[in-house]
Structure formats: C-alpha cells, structure tokens
Design a protein around this motif. Structure first.
Motif, PDB file in Angstrom:
ATOM      1  N   ASN A  10       0.810  -1.222   0.000  1.00  7.91           N
ATOM      2  CA  ASN A  10       0.000   0.000   0.000  1.00  7.91           C
ATOM      3  C   ASN A  10       0.840   1.268   0.000  1.00  7.91           C
ATOM      4  OD1 ASN A  10      -2.357  -1.482   0.019  1.00  7.91           O
ATOM      5  ND2 ASN A  10      -2.555  -1.435   2.234  1.00  7.91           N
ATOM      6  N   ASN A  11       2.075   1.193   0.494  1.00  8.82           N
ATOM      7  CA  ASN A  11       2.890   2.400   0.662  1.00  8.82           C
ATOM      8  C   ASN A  11       4.204   2.357  -0.103  1.00  8.82           C
ATOM      9  OD1 ASN A  11       1.172   3.715   2.672  1.00  8.82           O
ATOM     10  ND2 ASN A  11       1.727   1.976   3.935  1.00  8.82           N
ATOM     11  N   TYR A  12       4.340   1.492  -1.071  1.00 13.23           N
ATOM     12  CA  TYR A  12       5.632   1.328  -1.730  1.00 13.23           C
ATOM     13  C   TYR A  12       6.099   2.595  -2.439  1.00 13.23           C
ATOM     14  CZ  TYR A  12       3.637   0.845  -6.417  1.00 13.23           C
ATOM     15  OH  TYR A  12       3.007   1.078  -7.600  1.00 13.23           O
ATOM     16  N   GLU A  13       5.188   3.398  -2.960  1.00 13.07           N
ATOM     17  CA  GLU A  13       5.607   4.615  -3.665  1.00 13.07           C
ATOM     18  C   GLU A  13       6.260   5.603  -2.712  1.00 13.07           C
ATOM     19  OE1 GLU A  13       2.236   6.101  -5.733  1.00 13.07           O
ATOM     20  OE2 GLU A  13       2.355   4.569  -7.295  1.00 13.07           O
ATOM     21  N   THR A  14       5.682   5.788  -1.537  1.00 19.45           N
ATOM     22  CA  THR A  14       6.287   6.716  -0.573  1.00 19.45           C
ATOM     23  C   THR A  14       7.565   6.140   0.013  1.00 19.45           C
ATOM     24  OG1 THR A  14       4.603   5.913   0.949  1.00 19.45           O
ATOM     25  CG2 THR A  14       4.354   8.133   0.143  1.00 19.45           C
ATOM     26  N   ASP A  20      14.688   7.678  -3.531  1.00 15.11           N
ATOM     27  CA  ASP A  20      14.939   8.457  -4.748  1.00 15.11           C
ATOM     28  C   ASP A  20      15.296   9.904  -4.433  1.00 15.11           C
ATOM     29  OD1 ASP A  20      14.411   6.260  -6.304  1.00 15.11           O
ATOM     30  OD2 ASP A  20      12.334   6.833  -6.713  1.00 15.11           O
ATOM     31  N   ASN A  21      14.554  10.529  -3.544  1.00 14.16           N
ATOM     32  CA  ASN A  21      14.700  11.971  -3.293  1.00 14.16           C
ATOM     33  C   ASN A  21      15.190  12.327  -1.898  1.00 14.16           C
ATOM     34  OD1 ASN A  21      13.532  12.406  -5.836  1.00 14.16           O
ATOM     35  ND2 ASN A  21      11.502  12.209  -4.957  1.00 14.16           N
ATOM     36  N   ARG A  22      15.319  11.334  -1.030  1.00 13.80           N
ATOM     37  CA  ARG A  22      15.668  11.560   0.380  1.00 13.80           C
ATOM     38  C   ARG A  22      14.680  12.523   1.048  1.00 13.80           C
ATOM     39  NH1 ARG A  22      18.430   7.274   1.564  1.00 13.80           N
ATOM     40  NH2 ARG A  22      20.425   7.116   0.538  1.00 13.80           N
ATOM     41  N   SER A  23      13.431  12.423   0.664  1.00 16.86           N
ATOM     42  CA  SER A  23      12.413  13.286   1.255  1.00 16.86           C
ATOM     43  C   SER A  23      11.588  12.486   2.262  1.00 16.86           C
ATOM     44  CB  SER A  23      11.502  13.870   0.173  1.00 16.86           C
ATOM     45  OG  SER A  23      10.808  12.847  -0.486  1.00 16.86           O
ATOM     46  N   THR A  24      11.301  13.133   3.363  1.00 22.27           N
ATOM     47  CA  THR A  24      10.487  12.511   4.415  1.00 22.27           C
ATOM     48  C   THR A  24       9.389  13.486   4.813  1.00 22.27           C
ATOM     49  OG1 THR A  24      11.799  13.383   6.240  1.00 22.27           O
ATOM     50  CG2 THR A  24      12.505  11.279   5.315  1.00 22.27           C
TER      51      THR A  24
END
Length: 60
Positions: A10-14, A20-24
């Motif tokens: 359910n959460n693989y994209e995030t 990929d972007n080191r964004s949290t």
C-alpha cells in the motif's frame, strides 16, 4: 507477515520516494507536534476562532 506485506504494497511509492529523493514527512510531523503542544497548553479554549488566529500568528 501478511500485514507487513500489505503495508509495503500500500505504501511502496512513498517508501521508494525516500530512496529516490531523500524526502520525508519529518517537517509535517514536527509541525503537528508543535500544534499538539500548543493545544495542550491552552486546554478549555472556548473561542475557536481566536485559538486558530493565535495558532496561525505563532506558527505561520
């Protein structure tokens, strides 16, 4: 393991977005913690408009 598998599906994209972007969402979590602390400090507020006004002036 089924629960963990469904959570990842359910959460693989995030999850991949972090790599990929080191964004949290740490900044959003920090802001939510500040709002909770502010709300705890002013328990029993009756004037919701004024509460939201003060909240926006302090944290905006």
């Amino acid at each position: 393991f089924n629960t963990i598998s469904r959570t990842i599906q359910n959460n693989y994209e995030t999850i991949l977005n972090y790599f990929d972007n080191r964004s949290t969402n740490a900044s959003a979590e920090s802001f939510n913690a500040k709002i909770k602390a502010f709300r705890a400090q002013f328990r029993g507020v009756r004037n919701v408009k004024f509460f939201l006004f003060r909240l926006s002036k302090i944290y905006a």
